[in-house]
Design an enzyme around this catalytic site. Structure first.
Site, PDB file in Angstrom:
ATOM      1  N   ASP A  91      -3.136  10.454   7.313  1.00  0.00           N
ATOM      2  CA  ASP A  91      -3.370   9.862   6.000  1.00  0.00           C
ATOM      3  C   ASP A  91      -4.419  10.713   5.268  1.00  0.00           C
ATOM      4  O   ASP A  91      -5.521  10.923   5.778  1.00  0.00           O
ATOM      5  CB  ASP A  91      -3.883   8.427   6.215  1.00  0.00           C
ATOM      6  CG  ASP A  91      -3.883   7.617   4.939  1.00  0.00           C
ATOM      7  OD1 ASP A  91      -3.141   7.968   4.006  1.00  0.00           O
ATOM      8  OD2 ASP A  91      -4.629   6.615   4.895  1.00  0.00           O
ATOM      9  N   HIS A 186      -8.076   2.670  -3.472  1.00  0.00           N
ATOM     10  CA  HIS A 186      -8.351   2.351  -2.066  1.00  0.00           C
ATOM     11  C   HIS A 186      -9.523   1.376  -1.972  1.00  0.00           C
ATOM     12  O   HIS A 186     -10.426   1.419  -2.800  1.00  0.00           O
ATOM     13  CB  HIS A 186      -8.723   3.619  -1.295  1.00  0.00           C
ATOM     14  CG  HIS A 186      -7.608   4.607  -1.201  1.00  0.00           C
ATOM     15  ND1 HIS A 186      -7.618   5.797  -1.875  1.00  0.00           N
ATOM     16  CD2 HIS A 186      -6.443   4.573  -0.518  1.00  0.00           C
ATOM     17  CE1 HIS A 186      -6.510   6.463  -1.592  1.00  0.00           C
ATOM     18  NE2 HIS A 186      -5.768   5.741  -0.784  1.00  0.00           N
ATOM     19  N   GLY A 216      -2.897  -0.634  -1.009  1.00  0.00           N
ATOM     20  CA  GLY A 216      -2.103  -1.866  -1.014  1.00  0.00           C
ATOM     21  C   GLY A 216      -2.938  -3.140  -0.931  1.00  0.00           C
ATOM     22  O   GLY A 216      -2.481  -4.219  -1.324  1.00  0.00           O
ATOM     23  N   THR A 217      -4.166  -3.038  -0.449  1.00  0.00           N
ATOM     24  CA  THR A 217      -5.036  -4.221  -0.328  1.00  0.00           C
ATOM     25  C   THR A 217      -5.449  -4.752  -1.694  1.00  0.00           C
ATOM     26  O   THR A 217      -5.853  -3.968  -2.551  1.00  0.00           O
ATOM     27  CB  THR A 217      -6.320  -3.849   0.450  1.00  0.00           C
ATOM     28  OG1 THR A 217      -5.942  -3.376   1.737  1.00  0.00           O
ATOM     29  CG2 THR A 217      -7.277  -5.021   0.571  1.00  0.00           C
TER      30      THR A 217
HETATM   31  P1  13P Z   1      -6.358   0.024   1.261  1.00  0.00           P
HETATM   32  O1  13P Z   1      -7.511   0.311   2.157  1.00  0.00           O
HETATM   33  O2  13P Z   1      -6.807  -0.317  -0.113  1.00  0.00           O
HETATM   34  O3  13P Z   1      -5.411  -0.956   1.823  1.00  0.00           O
HETATM   35  O4  13P Z   1      -5.558   1.406   1.083  1.00  0.00           O
HETATM   36  C1  13P Z   1      -5.017   2.017   2.191  1.00  0.00           C
HETATM   37  C2  13P Z   1      -4.488   3.346   1.846  1.00  0.00           C
HETATM   38  O5  13P Z   1      -3.990   3.578   0.769  1.00  0.00           O
HETATM   39  C3  13P Z   1      -4.544   4.379   2.880  1.00  0.00           C
HETATM   40  O6  13P Z   1      -4.045   5.593   2.453  1.00  0.00           O
END
Ligand code: 13P
Length: 289
Positions: A91, A186, A216-217
């Protein structure tokens, strides 16, 4: 020596293709340690859904390096008799050498994030990663525009991707998936998320590859459904699982002051993680065709 993609772990191409065709999103969950990986694999196996395990450079370092993570995940997949497709994905890899190191260690997919550079440089670095990864069967995701962290999504509007940038990055590099910055951030949002659905749709209609939603959070369910309808096929979740896990562990510790066994403490957040995963998968597949 470079390890080819093993049958045990897969790249993300097939799973994203199916998600794009059938209008749902594949979950990318970030992993932080042994237990996180076990909980996610166990729940996804129960749900019989493919999964992308995302590993940031920081998380890889924390766990002992990319090779430790790759060996750990492969060993768990085997020991837990996991049958679902599992993709092990870097990632936000920050350079060619980081992505190469992960691929050589056994990762089956990488995200090269050169979005902090001007587009021409982003393209050049991404291209280099693609030319190393593709002959080995490794999938590549890249970012265009720039996705911020812990900010109000309106404050980063000028960093949103344009259709021209997205097209240029794809056409010059032949990446397998694209994360265009379109208002998600993020971590925790300051204020509510403002996603540019129009642009999302426009990019989806002009590019043949699946789109990825980072951050996504904290995005309301209705907006997640809309994002999927506008072409998102992979959604990254990290903070969300950390929030539910830490809340559960805090409650457990408050209620069980005599406990000192780390296994019991860490595992007290297991149910919270798995319950949230189930809800997330239901949401990601709610408009599946
Ligand atoms: P969050 O931590 O906001 O869920 O984002 C995760 C993300 O996009 C990792 O690449």
């Amino acid at each position: 020596m470079i390890k080819m993609v093993t049958k045990m772990l897969v790249n993300m191409i097939e799973m994203l293709k199916d998600a794009k065709e059938h209008h749902y999103a594949i979950a990318h969950f970030n992993i932080n340690n042994l237990e996180w990986t076990q909980y996610i694999l166990e729940e996804m196996e129960k749900l019989k859904r493919p999964v992308i395990l995302g590993v940031s450079e920081g998380a890889a370092k924390y766990m002992g390096g990319f090779s430790v993570v790759a060996e750990l995940v492969k060993a768990l997949v085997s020991a837990m008799k996991i049958t679902i497709p599992v993709c092990l994905h870097v990632d936000h890899g920050s350079s060619f050498s980081v992505c190469k190191e992960a691929i050589d260690a056994g990762f089956t997919s990488v995200m090269i994030d050169a979005s902090k550079y001007p587009l021409s440089e982003n393209i050049q670095i991404t291209k280099e990663v693609v030319s190393y990864a593709h002959p080995l069967g490794i999938s590549v995701e890249a970012e265009v525009g720039h996705i911020g962290e812990n900010i109000n999504s309106l404050d980063s509007k000028e960093l949103n991707a344009t259709l021209e940038e997205a097209k240029m990055l794809y056409e010059k590099t032949q990446i397998d998936a694209l994360a265009p910055a379109l208002g998600s951030v993020h971590g925790l949002y300051k204020g509510e998320p403002h996603l540019d659905f129009e642009r999302m749709k426009e990019i989806k209609e002009n590019l043949p590859i699946p789109l990825v939603l980072h951050g996504g959070t904290g995005i309301e369910e209705i907006k997640i459904q809309k994002a999927i309808a506008c072409g998102i096929s992979k959604i990254n979740i990290n903070t969300e699982l950390q929030l539910v896990w830490s809340k559960a562990v805090r409650t457990f510790l408050d209620e069980n002051k005599e406990v000192y066994d780390p296994r019991k403490i860490i595992a007290s957040g297991k149910e919270a993680i798995q319950t949230r995963i189930k809800e997330i998968i239901t949401l990601f597949e709610s408009e599946r065709m």
